[in-house]
Design a protein around this motif. Structure first.
Motif, PDB file in Angstrom:
ATOM      1  N   SER A  65       0.828  -1.205   0.000  1.00 25.36           N
ATOM      2  CA  SER A  65       0.000   0.000   0.000  1.00 25.36           C
ATOM      3  C   SER A  65       0.863   1.256   0.000  1.00 25.36           C
ATOM      4  O   SER A  65       0.602   2.220  -0.728  1.00 25.36           O
ATOM      5  N   ILE A  66       1.917   1.227   0.806  1.00 23.46           N
ATOM      6  CA  ILE A  66       2.840   2.370   0.844  1.00 23.46           C
ATOM      7  C   ILE A  66       3.574   2.496  -0.484  1.00 23.46           C
ATOM      8  O   ILE A  66       3.713   3.591  -1.036  1.00 23.46           O
ATOM      9  N   LEU A  67       4.054   1.374  -0.992  1.00 21.67           N
ATOM     10  CA  LEU A  67       4.781   1.382  -2.260  1.00 21.67           C
ATOM     11  C   LEU A  67       3.903   1.918  -3.387  1.00 21.67           C
ATOM     12  O   LEU A  67       4.362   2.732  -4.215  1.00 21.67           O
ATOM     13  N   THR A  68       2.663   1.515  -3.407  1.00 24.38           N
ATOM     14  CA  THR A  68       1.731   1.984  -4.438  1.00 24.38           C
ATOM     15  C   THR A  68       1.544   3.495  -4.358  1.00 24.38           C
ATOM     16  O   THR A  68       1.504   4.182  -5.386  1.00 24.38           O
ATOM     17  N   TRP A  69       1.418   4.014  -3.144  1.00 23.39           N
ATOM     18  CA  TRP A  69       1.253   5.466  -2.977  1.00 23.39           C
ATOM     19  C   TRP A  69       2.459   6.198  -3.554  1.00 23.39           C
ATOM     20  O   TRP A  69       2.315   7.183  -4.292  1.00 23.39           O
ATOM     21  N   TYR A  70       3.657   5.714  -3.231  1.00 22.88           N
ATOM     22  CA  TYR A  70       4.871   6.378  -3.724  1.00 22.88           C
ATOM     23  C   TYR A  70       4.975   6.283  -5.248  1.00 22.88           C
ATOM     24  O   TYR A  70       5.328   7.256  -5.922  1.00 22.88           O
ATOM     25  N   GLU A  71       4.678   5.129  -5.792  1.00 17.26           N
ATOM     26  CA  GLU A  71       4.769   4.970  -7.248  1.00 17.26           C
ATOM     27  C   GLU A  71       3.797   5.918  -7.952  1.00 17.26           C
ATOM     28  O   GLU A  71       4.136   6.514  -8.991  1.00 17.26           O
ATOM     29  N   THR A  72       2.607   6.071  -7.382  1.00 12.16           N
ATOM     30  CA  THR A  72       1.616   6.990  -7.967  1.00 12.16           C
ATOM     31  C   THR A  72       2.109   8.427  -7.912  1.00 12.16           C
ATOM     32  O   THR A  72       2.011   9.173  -8.901  1.00 12.16           O
ATOM     33  N   GLN A  73       2.640   8.838  -6.762  1.00 12.12           N
ATOM     34  CA  GLN A  73       3.108  10.202  -6.602  1.00 12.12           C
ATOM     35  C   GLN A  73       4.303  10.512  -7.508  1.00 12.12           C
ATOM     36  O   GLN A  73       4.370  11.579  -8.121  1.00 12.12           O
ATOM     37  N   ILE A  74       5.227   9.587  -7.584  1.00  7.93           N
ATOM     38  CA  ILE A  74       6.400   9.786  -8.446  1.00  7.93           C
ATOM     39  C   ILE A  74       5.967   9.847  -9.900  1.00  7.93           C
ATOM     40  O   ILE A  74       6.499  10.638 -10.698  1.00  7.93           O
ATOM     41  N   GLY A  75       4.984   9.025 -10.243  1.00  9.67           N
ATOM     42  CA  GLY A  75       4.461   9.051 -11.611  1.00  9.67           C
ATOM     43  C   GLY A  75       3.843  10.386 -11.966  1.00  9.67           C
ATOM     44  O   GLY A  75       3.909  10.826 -13.127  1.00  9.67           O
ATOM     45  N   GLN A  82      12.151  21.233  -0.871  1.00  6.74           N
ATOM     46  CA  GLN A  82      12.348  22.157   0.250  1.00  6.74           C
ATOM     47  C   GLN A  82      12.240  21.342   1.535  1.00  6.74           C
ATOM     48  O   GLN A  82      12.228  20.115   1.487  1.00  6.74           O
ATOM     49  N   ILE A  83      12.222  22.008   2.680  1.00 10.01           N
ATOM     50  CA  ILE A  83      12.246  21.275   3.943  1.00 10.01           C
ATOM     51  C   ILE A  83      11.034  20.364   4.089  1.00 10.01           C
ATOM     52  O   ILE A  83      11.154  19.155   4.346  1.00 10.01           O
ATOM     53  N   ASN A  84       9.855  20.915   3.954  1.00  8.43           N
ATOM     54  CA  ASN A  84       8.647  20.141   4.237  1.00  8.43           C
ATOM     55  C   ASN A  84       8.367  19.050   3.210  1.00  8.43           C
ATOM     56  O   ASN A  84       7.818  18.000   3.552  1.00  8.43           O
ATOM     57  N   THR A  85       8.738  19.281   1.946  1.00  9.75           N
ATOM     58  CA  THR A  85       8.519  18.236   0.946  1.00  9.75           C
ATOM     59  C   THR A  85       9.554  17.114   1.060  1.00  9.75           C
ATOM     60  O   THR A  85       9.443  16.094   0.379  1.00  9.75           O
ATOM     61  N   THR A  86      10.535  17.298   1.927  1.00 12.65           N
ATOM     62  CA  THR A  86      11.510  16.229   2.153  1.00 12.65           C
ATOM     63  C   THR A  86      10.954  15.172   3.107  1.00 12.65           C
ATOM     64  O   THR A  86      11.371  14.014   3.054  1.00 12.65           O
ATOM     65  N   ALA A  87      10.001  15.534   3.959  1.00 13.67           N
ATOM     66  CA  ALA A  87       9.502  14.589   4.965  1.00 13.67           C
ATOM     67  C   ALA A  87       9.005  13.270   4.368  1.00 13.67           C
ATOM     68  O   ALA A  87       9.297  12.193   4.924  1.00 13.67           O
ATOM     69  N   PRO A  88       8.261  13.263   3.243  1.00 18.66           N
ATOM     70  CA  PRO A  88       7.846  11.968   2.691  1.00 18.66           C
ATOM     71  C   PRO A  88       9.008  11.107   2.189  1.00 18.66           C
ATOM     72  O   PRO A  88       8.830   9.903   1.949  1.00 18.66           O
ATOM     73  N   MET A  89      10.175  11.732   2.021  1.00 16.52           N
ATOM     74  CA  MET A  89      11.325  10.973   1.540  1.00 16.52           C
ATOM     75  C   MET A  89      11.893  10.045   2.614  1.00 16.52           C
ATOM     76  O   MET A  89      12.635   9.108   2.289  1.00 16.52           O
ATOM     77  N   ILE A  90      11.565  10.290   3.900  1.00 16.40           N
ATOM     78  CA  ILE A  90      12.084   9.419   4.965  1.00 16.40           C
ATOM     79  C   ILE A  90      11.594   7.992   4.744  1.00 16.40           C
ATOM     80  O   ILE A  90      12.386   7.048   4.663  1.00 16.40           O
ATOM     81  N   ALA A  91      10.284   7.836   4.645  1.00 15.05           N
ATOM     82  CA  ALA A  91       9.734   6.490   4.441  1.00 15.05           C
ATOM     83  C   ALA A  91      10.108   5.944   3.071  1.00 15.05           C
ATOM     84  O   ALA A  91      10.302   4.726   2.915  1.00 15.05           O
ATOM     85  N   LEU A  92      10.216   6.823   2.064  1.00 14.11           N
ATOM     86  CA  LEU A  92      10.608   6.339   0.733  1.00 14.11           C
ATOM     87  C   LEU A  92      11.985   5.691   0.785  1.00 14.11           C
ATOM     88  O   LEU A  92      12.209   4.639   0.165  1.00 14.11           O
ATOM     89  N   ALA A  93      12.916   6.298   1.506  1.00 13.23           N
ATOM     90  CA  ALA A  93      14.254   5.713   1.617  1.00 13.23           C
ATOM     91  C   ALA A  93      14.188   4.339   2.282  1.00 13.23           C
ATOM     92  O   ALA A  93      14.880   3.397   1.861  1.00 13.23           O
ATOM     93  N   LEU A  94      13.346   4.202   3.303  1.00 17.25           N
ATOM     94  CA  LEU A  94      13.194   2.903   3.972  1.00 17.25           C
ATOM     95  C   LEU A  94      12.535   1.876   3.061  1.00 17.25           C
ATOM     96  O   LEU A  94      12.938   0.712   3.018  1.00 17.25           O
TER      97      LEU A  94
END
Length: 360
Positions: A65-75, A82-94
């Protein structure tokens, strides 16, 4: 509360997170699909908590479910860095590391390089707290350490890049120098290198919670890759902060939005974050066992604010730097993904640390 009740509450809180569609919209879904549409810090913190839950459960459907969300957003195309848009990158890296997805690791690597290269810096090389609303020239905010520096550290591990871990460690040290009050150990919300002051001089509760969470989290995530002296220093920083937090806790277990102002509203996302950071720090051995009593009282207070649908009540919305204390008192209350995430982390820690035994 027994373990069955604990895990049932955790399940409800996760489902409550999945019901959130935007900051002003709560859906009716009771499943585990993520509906939040905006790539911003609010969902970034939420995703980190959700990933920790999915990893704990070893549930491939939740992880997908998490992977699907990221794939959709990246697509769709990622927003400006910037600072705040970096926060979703924490879980993406994991997620990228867990699935060994080279395409996602490349996204993580590019974002990390852009942070180091393109993010405006303050004096002494601090990460300027740039957000979509404004550049915040010359400003350091306590939020930055969770939103951005945790990502750099996690990315450093995933990519085997010590330079990213070192930069994250430096940012923790620099932010401590300008935002931590030497008398109390509490943290100011922000500092300006331009005018040399701390704005309202507010010890904002959720800002302090970001620190109580981020320091143990950073130390644990980095492990042997973190310089011993940095680990020792940060352990002392959070220990001093926590001693004062225990003194300022309200009788009902909550903390006030402005920590040293008992007339300011009590706030649940801060209370959940502080309680989680305390318990995790005790279990790691960087905080004294005595602080667990305050954390467990806070746990009870947060549990009393989880509704039947799993939403965490009495959480305040995003907060800019304020020029006076009243500003912090007037922030609106709403269901927010970061309150869900911090409560998820607290519930997970209660189980993983066997803290229910301490309440009997």
């Amino acid at each position: 509360m027994n373990r069955d009740a604990l895990m049932g509450t955790l399940d409800r809180v996760v489902r409550g997170f999945c019901r959130l569609k935007n900051l002003d919209e709560v859906g009716t879904s009771d499943g585990f699909s993520i509906h939040f549409e905006e790539w911003e810090w609010e969902i970034g913190v939420g995703l980190y908590g959700f990933w920790r839950f999915a990893d704990f459960q070893q549930d491939t459907a939740l992880q997908q479910s998490i992977l699907t969300w990221y794939e959709t957003q990246i697509g769709k195309g990622l927003p400006e860095m910037q600072i705040n848009t970096t926060a979703p990158m924490i879980a993406l890296a994991l997620v990228a590391k867990h699935h060994q997805r080279q395409d996602l690791l490349a996204v993580v690597n590019d974002w990390a390089d852009a942070l180091l290269r393109d993010l405006p810096k303050t004096e002494e090389g601090g990460f300027q707290h740039v957000v979509k609303e404004q550049a915040n020239t010359g400003q350091l905010w306590d939020d930055t350490l969770f939103m951005t520096c945790l990502f750099l550290g996690v990315a450093g591990i995933a990519l085997k890049r010590q330079d990213l871990i070192d930069e994250a460690g430096y940012q923790f040290l620099l932010h401590t120098r300008y935002l931590s009050d030497p008398a109390s150990g509490l943290w100011y919300h922000g500092w300006t290198f331009v005018d040399k002051h701390h704005y309202a001089g507010a010890f904002w509760a959720r800002g302090n919670a970001w620190i109580t969470v981020a320091i143990p989290e950073f130390i644990e995530l980095m492990g042997e890759h973190l310089d011993t002296s940095v680990r020792r220093f940060l352990s002392q920083v959070v220990a001093r902060q926590v001693r004062t937090l225990c003194e300022l806790q309200a009788d009902n277990g909550m903390w006030h939005t402005v920590l040293d102002d008992p007339l300011s509203p009590q706030e649940s996302s801060a209370t959940a974050g502080i309680a989680y950071g305390m318990l995790r720090g005790v279990r790691m051995g960087i905080l004294d066992d005595s602080v667990s009593a305050s954390a467990l009282r806070a746990f009870d207070a947060v549990m009393a604010r989880v509704d039947d649908g799993g939403l965490v009540l009495e959480a305040s919305r995003g907060t800019m730097l304020g020029w006076d204390i009243q500003y912090y008192c007037d922030i609106a209350i709403a269901p927010v993904p970061y309150a869900q995430a911090l409560t998820m982390l607290l519930l997970l820690e209660m189980d993983q640390g066997n803290w229910l035994e301490a309440t009997r």
